[in-house]
Design an enzyme around this catalytic site. Sequence first.
Site, PDB file in Angstrom:
ATOM      1  N   ASN A  12       3.488   8.401  10.820  1.00  0.00           N
ATOM      2  CA  ASN A  12       3.735   7.031  11.270  1.00  0.00           C
ATOM      3  C   ASN A  12       5.236   6.909  11.519  1.00  0.00           C
ATOM      4  O   ASN A  12       6.019   6.861  10.571  1.00  0.00           O
ATOM      5  CB  ASN A  12       3.283   6.053  10.177  1.00  0.00           C
ATOM      6  CG  ASN A  12       3.632   4.610  10.508  1.00  0.00           C
ATOM      7  OD1 ASN A  12       4.059   4.308  11.624  1.00  0.00           O
ATOM      8  ND2 ASN A  12       3.461   3.725   9.535  1.00  0.00           N
ATOM      9  N   LYS A  14       6.769   4.453  12.692  1.00  0.00           N
ATOM     10  CA  LYS A  14       7.255   3.070  12.541  1.00  0.00           C
ATOM     11  C   LYS A  14       8.146   2.717  13.743  1.00  0.00           C
ATOM     12  O   LYS A  14       7.862   3.175  14.849  1.00  0.00           O
ATOM     13  CB  LYS A  14       7.966   2.912  11.195  1.00  0.00           C
ATOM     14  CG  LYS A  14       7.088   3.411  10.029  1.00  0.00           C
ATOM     15  CD  LYS A  14       7.604   3.059   8.681  1.00  0.00           C
ATOM     16  CE  LYS A  14       6.645   3.602   7.619  1.00  0.00           C
ATOM     17  NZ  LYS A  14       6.980   3.200   6.256  1.00  0.00           N
ATOM     18  N   HIS A  99      -1.047  -2.022   7.848  1.00  0.00           N
ATOM     19  CA  HIS A  99       0.067  -1.425   7.101  1.00  0.00           C
ATOM     20  C   HIS A  99       0.782  -2.526   6.311  1.00  0.00           C
ATOM     21  O   HIS A  99       0.885  -3.659   6.779  1.00  0.00           O
ATOM     22  CB  HIS A  99       1.032  -0.736   8.068  1.00  0.00           C
ATOM     23  CG  HIS A  99       2.028   0.131   7.369  1.00  0.00           C
ATOM     24  ND1 HIS A  99       3.123  -0.380   6.711  1.00  0.00           N
ATOM     25  CD2 HIS A  99       2.075   1.474   7.171  1.00  0.00           C
ATOM     26  CE1 HIS A  99       3.801   0.617   6.151  1.00  0.00           C
ATOM     27  NE2 HIS A  99       3.180   1.755   6.417  1.00  0.00           N
ATOM     28  N   GLU A 101       3.761  -3.124   5.893  1.00  0.00           N
ATOM     29  CA  GLU A 101       4.878  -3.740   6.618  1.00  0.00           C
ATOM     30  C   GLU A 101       4.384  -4.809   7.580  1.00  0.00           C
ATOM     31  O   GLU A 101       5.061  -5.800   7.828  1.00  0.00           O
ATOM     32  CB  GLU A 101       5.691  -2.637   7.328  1.00  0.00           C
ATOM     33  CG  GLU A 101       6.495  -1.829   6.308  1.00  0.00           C
ATOM     34  CD  GLU A 101       6.783  -0.401   6.702  1.00  0.00           C
ATOM     35  OE1 GLU A 101       6.610  -0.033   7.874  1.00  0.00           O
ATOM     36  OE2 GLU A 101       7.168   0.370   5.794  1.00  0.00           O
ATOM     37  N   GLU A 169      -1.574   3.214   0.217  1.00  0.00           N
ATOM     38  CA  GLU A 169      -0.118   3.291   0.229  1.00  0.00           C
ATOM     39  C   GLU A 169       0.444   2.256  -0.743  1.00  0.00           C
ATOM     40  O   GLU A 169       0.574   1.072  -0.385  1.00  0.00           O
ATOM     41  CB  GLU A 169       0.426   3.004   1.629  1.00  0.00           C
ATOM     42  CG  GLU A 169      -0.034   3.986   2.689  1.00  0.00           C
ATOM     43  CD  GLU A 169       0.930   4.050   3.864  1.00  0.00           C
ATOM     44  OE1 GLU A 169       1.392   5.151   4.160  1.00  0.00           O
ATOM     45  OE2 GLU A 169       1.234   3.011   4.469  1.00  0.00           O
ATOM     46  N   GLY A 175       8.923   4.749   1.342  1.00  0.00           N
ATOM     47  CA  GLY A 175      10.337   4.879   1.694  1.00  0.00           C
ATOM     48  C   GLY A 175      11.279   4.865   0.509  1.00  0.00           C
ATOM     49  O   GLY A 175      12.493   4.716   0.678  1.00  0.00           O
ATOM     50  N   SER A 214       6.160   8.208   0.411  1.00  0.00           N
ATOM     51  CA  SER A 214       7.107   9.261   0.014  1.00  0.00           C
ATOM     52  C   SER A 214       6.479  10.650  -0.070  1.00  0.00           C
ATOM     53  O   SER A 214       6.838  11.440  -0.940  1.00  0.00           O
ATOM     54  CB  SER A 214       7.787   8.894  -1.314  1.00  0.00           C
ATOM     55  OG  SER A 214       8.525   7.697  -1.165  1.00  0.00           O
TER      56      SER A 214
HETATM   57  P1  13P Z   1       7.281   7.062   3.772  1.00  0.00           P
HETATM   58  O1  13P Z   1       6.577   8.376   3.901  1.00  0.00           O
HETATM   59  O2  13P Z   1       8.567   7.004   4.525  1.00  0.00           O
HETATM   60  O3  13P Z   1       7.409   6.652   2.336  1.00  0.00           O
HETATM   61  O4  13P Z   1       6.349   5.955   4.487  1.00  0.00           O
HETATM   62  C1  13P Z   1       5.010   5.899   4.161  1.00  0.00           C
HETATM   63  C2  13P Z   1       4.342   4.981   5.111  1.00  0.00           C
HETATM   64  O5  13P Z   1       4.525   3.790   5.081  1.00  0.00           O
HETATM   65  C3  13P Z   1       3.465   5.582   6.119  1.00  0.00           C
HETATM   66  O6  13P Z   1       2.694   4.618   6.763  1.00  0.00           O
END
Ligand code: 13P
Length: 255
Positions: A12, A14, A99, A101, A169, A175, A214
């Site tokens: 992803n 983003k 997601h 976010e 997640e 992150g 992560s």
């Molecule tokens: P990270 O791997 O950067 O922690 O992000 C995970 C994520 O949100 C994937 O959709």
Amino acid sequence: MTPNIKPLVAGNWKMNGFRNSLSELGAMTAGYDIAMRNRIDMLLCVPATLIFAAAQEALGTRVHVGGQDCHFNQVGAHTGDISAEMIADSGGTAVIVGHSERRTDHGETNAIVKSKAEAGLRGDLLTIVCIGETEAQRKAGETLDVLKDQLDGSMPDDSTAAKVVVAYEPVWAIGTGLVPSAADVEEAHGFMRNNLTDRFGDKGAKMRLLYGGSVKPGNAEELMGIANVDGALVGGASLKAEDFLGICAAYEKLC
Ligand code: 13P
């Protein structure tokens, strides 16, 4: 891992990536050799601006390209949004919905996520439904209640193992470099498996359950070894082919 389920490693990007970033996708497709293809499915979900070009780059390689969100309608007066059908029209074969976010930044409720997931299926896309608890919810001991609420509210009623994937997640692991203990991941994924099997029967038993938050080459093997973890949804480490392929290689060892 779950016996007889082919793992999926999904990236992803983003809101990252410009046209010149597609050289990383080129390196990913080059590294996705026959042995890896036979063991692992690979997907990269890029910004909407790159779906068409990424799909062209991946043409004929069996690496799938997807979007990161879709509107629940097919067309209409929804400025700035794109539909599942538009993702498909651009060559994408998958979409991420729900997601954290999007749930946080755009106030997406379970009902909205469910309608977006239904749109993903309507557009014949592999639809990845994301769920996960916040740090406060985990500290309050509410994790499994949150997962139940999000699964019950976000999963389309006609979910199938072939077309729907669930990604767990934990919001606090995204992150941050923080990863839940193997026991906590196992508990969450076991809970999800039971919930999905109760509701969807054999389809739920065979559905792929990804872990996200992560994931790096260094922890991928341990995460993948956990029962009911059938792949990963990878953010930061999907931006570089070396890291993404490193995660795939760690998984390949176990398959
Ligand atoms: P990270 O791997 O950067 O922690 O992000 C995970 C994520 O949100 C994937 O959709």
